[in-house]
Design a protein around this motif. Structure first.
Motif, short mmCIF file in Angstrom:
data_model
loop_
_atom_site.label_atom_id
_atom_site.label_comp_id
_atom_site.label_asym_id
_atom_site.label_seq_id
_atom_site.Cartn_x
_atom_site.Cartn_y
_atom_site.Cartn_z
N GLY A 45 17.54 4.37 8.82
CA GLY A 45 16.99 5.00 9.82
C GLY A 45 16.02 6.00 10.01
N THR A 46 15.57 6.34 8.84
CA THR A 46 14.61 7.62 8.24
C THR A 46 13.36 6.94 7.84
N ILE A 47 12.28 7.49 8.46
CA ILE A 47 10.98 6.90 7.87
C ILE A 47 10.82 7.93 6.52
N VAL A 48 10.39 7.25 5.36
CA VAL A 48 10.36 8.00 4.16
C VAL A 48 8.75 7.59 3.79
N ASN A 49 7.89 7.00 4.30
CA ASN A 49 6.59 6.84 4.01
C ASN A 49 5.86 6.73 5.35
N ILE A 50 5.37 7.81 5.61
CA ILE A 50 4.62 7.73 7.03
C ILE A 50 3.45 6.98 7.04
N GLU A 51 2.57 6.66 5.82
CA GLU A 51 1.38 6.24 5.93
C GLU A 51 1.61 4.61 6.00
N ALA A 52 2.73 4.21 5.27
CA ALA A 52 2.97 2.73 5.37
C ALA A 52 3.71 2.17 6.63
N ALA A 53 4.36 3.31 7.23
CA ALA A 53 5.03 3.02 8.78
C ALA A 53 3.69 2.93 9.84
N LYS A 54 2.77 3.79 9.92
CA LYS A 54 1.88 3.93 10.93
C LYS A 54 0.75 2.59 10.74
N GLN A 55 0.90 2.04 9.37
CA GLN A 55 -0.01 0.95 9.26
C GLN A 55 0.84 -0.29 9.81
N GLN A 170 10.19 13.65 15.03
CA GLN A 170 8.98 14.24 14.63
C GLN A 170 8.25 13.35 13.76
N ASN A 171 8.76 12.62 12.71
CA ASN A 171 8.20 11.48 11.90
C ASN A 171 7.53 10.51 12.74
N ILE A 172 8.55 9.98 13.60
CA ILE A 172 8.46 8.74 14.33
C ILE A 172 7.27 9.07 15.33
N THR A 173 7.19 10.23 16.09
CA THR A 173 5.96 10.66 16.68
C THR A 173 4.88 10.61 15.88
N THR A 174 4.75 11.25 14.86
CA THR A 174 3.57 11.30 14.04
C THR A 174 3.20 9.95 13.46
N CYS A 175 3.97 9.00 13.25
CA CYS A 175 3.58 7.71 12.87
C CYS A 175 2.78 7.06 13.98
N VAL A 176 3.42 7.15 15.33
CA VAL A 176 2.81 6.30 16.38
C VAL A 176 1.46 7.02 16.92
N ASP A 177 1.28 8.29 16.72
CA ASP A 177 0.26 9.08 16.89
C ASP A 177 -0.94 8.74 16.17
N GLN A 178 -0.51 8.62 14.85
CA GLN A 178 -1.44 8.23 13.82
C GLN A 178 -2.06 6.92 13.94
N ALA A 179 -1.09 5.98 14.46
CA ALA A 179 -1.63 4.50 14.52
C ALA A 179 -2.41 4.56 15.92
N ASN A 180 -2.73 5.63 16.44
CA ASN A 180 -3.70 5.70 17.65
C ASN A 180 -3.03 5.14 18.88
N TYR A 181 -1.56 5.44 19.11
CA TYR A 181 -0.69 5.07 20.45
C TYR A 181 -0.30 6.48 20.70
N GLN A 182 0.03 6.32 22.15
CA GLN A 182 0.87 7.58 22.50
C GLN A 182 2.27 7.24 22.86
#
Length: 416
Positions: A45-55, A170-182
């Motif tokens: 349940g924890t994001i360990v790779n933000i770049e892969a998650a946002k993609q 915060q990691n979830i928020t960052t991933c969604v934000d960096q994927a260009n969604y609110q």
């Protein structure tokens, strides 16, 4: 006029997205769904790779946009796993001062008593997700769901408080934000899931929802229309796949395919004991044959372990409590053949069923599956169908045009 809402379920094995429209009368219609493999960026349940998650998030939502013609600007997502913690708390406030006559309870009084019940010190690494009223008690009499306008001297509230790891949120928020969604909202996955699969009567009588994901199994108990317990155990369907891969000496992807297409976790359902299963070769390994019985013998122990751990955790927390609703299985891991029968055996009740999202229009065969229960529930909850104060109005976007037994009695007393 209708608005669109996207429910985003970020899971250990897959990212699933559901897009729905919310009409003026608050009715919801599911338009389409999409999913993509998570590629290992989530663990327990924890994001360990933000770049892969946002993609991955961008790709799955982009697929929805391409297929539906909707422009997605924001989404609502869920959170689960072992970083979730919950407690039950109480609060009390005076409605009338000493020596003065009683008066009617107001909405401000309800807010005061909820704030009082929520006067709990959280560690700095915890973020508050939900404070959900279970019942209100007026001058010693409990069972009230809406105390406003009742005459009283004292008002009490029982609430269920759910927190999450601040870093995970915060990691979830960052991933969604960096994927260009609110990101409009983050809510507990299992709480959203109940909106999609649990009947009103089941919520009143007391029911257990078990969401078997890839890396974790999340559980919520609903009684008298409110959650009384939420927890997670750190094993899920991926360990079943891993067991098959290790025993048969094959890749995890091949083991997953064999598990889904030919696997079963309840031996009486294997009609032909000699039925063969083809396991594709890879590298220098040649194609080989196994049997459904052998696969079942590998899968059975791990699935039994999952249900037994859930049962023991519930029994430890509520040794004498009586529930009369259902056990509802959701998530990708619940779709393996024999899961319902396995749960019936472990919990010693026939009132177990798969959690199929309710019919909400659209192409039902695409979303009416246990694996989409969370994503559909997120859409429903955010659209205003959730029974807690955390729900919000959906943001306006571009406009565009089976069941099991009904009840079981006192099953917690039958665990041992």
């Amino acid at each position: 006029m209708s608005n669109t809402v996207v429910g985003l379920d970020i899971g250990t094995s897959f990212v699933r997205a559901v897009i729905g429209t919310v009409n003026d009368d608050k009715s919801v219609e599911i338009i389409d769904v999409a999913k993509k493999a998570s590629s290992g960026f989530l663990r327990n349940g924890t994001i360990v790779n933000i770049e892969a998650a946002k993609q991955c998030i961008h790709e799955v939502i982009d697929e929805l946009e391409q297929r539906t013609g909707f422009e997605v600007r924001s989404c609502v997502t869920g959170i689960g796993g072992v970083q979730i913690e919950s407690i039950n708390s109480k609060g009390a406030v005076a409605i009338s001062s000493y020596g003065k006559s009683e008066r009617a309870i107001t909405a401000d009084d309800v807010k005061r008593v909820i704030d009082c019940a929520n006067s709990v010190k959280y560690p700095p690494d915890r973020k508050l997700l939900h404070v959900i009223p279970q019942q209100y008690i007026i001058d010693g009499t409990g069972g009230f769901k809406n105390p406003v306008n009742n005459i009283a001297i004292r008002l009490e509230a029982d609430v269920h408080i759910i927190t999450a790891s601040r870093t995970t949120v915060q990691n979830i928020t960052t991933c969604v934000d960096q994927a260009n969604y609110q990101l409009d909202e983050v809510m507990l996955k299992t709480l959203a899931c109940t909106e999609a699969v649990m009947l009103d009567e089941e919520k009143k009588l007391g029911s257990i929802l078990i969401d078997i994901g890839g890396g974790t199994t999340d559980v919520i108990i609903i009684f008298n229309d409110a959650p009384i317990c939420t927890f997670s155990i750190p094993i899920g369907g991926n360990l079943v796949t891993n067991d098959v891969a290790i025993v048969k000496g094959i890749q995890n992807s091949t083991a997953e395919k064999s598990k889904i297409e030919s696997g079963c976790c309840w031996m009486p359902l294997v009609e032909n004991e000699n039925a063969e299963v083809l396991i594709p070769g890879f590298g220098s390994r040649t194609t080989e044959l196994t049997t459904k019985v052998e696969l079942c013998n590998i899968i059975y122990p791990r699935m039994e372990e999952i249900f037994t751990m859930v049962r023991d955790e519930i029994s430890q927390r509520f040794a004498s409590m009586q529930l009369s609703g259902s056990i509802i299985l959701t998530g990708g891991g619940a779709q393996i053949s024999g899961a319902v029968e396995m749960a019936q055996n472990v919990f010693r009740t026939s009132s177990v069923r798969l959690g199929y999202p309710q019919s909400l229009g659209g192409i039902e065969e695409r979303y009416r599956m246990p694996e989409y229960a969370t994503a559909v529930g997120l859409v429903l909850a955010h659209a205003g169908h959730a029974g807690n104060e955390q729900k919000t109005a959906s943001k306006k976007k571009t406009e565009a045009k089976k069941e099991g037994d009904s009840a079981f009695q006192k099953f917690l007393k039958k665990f041992f």
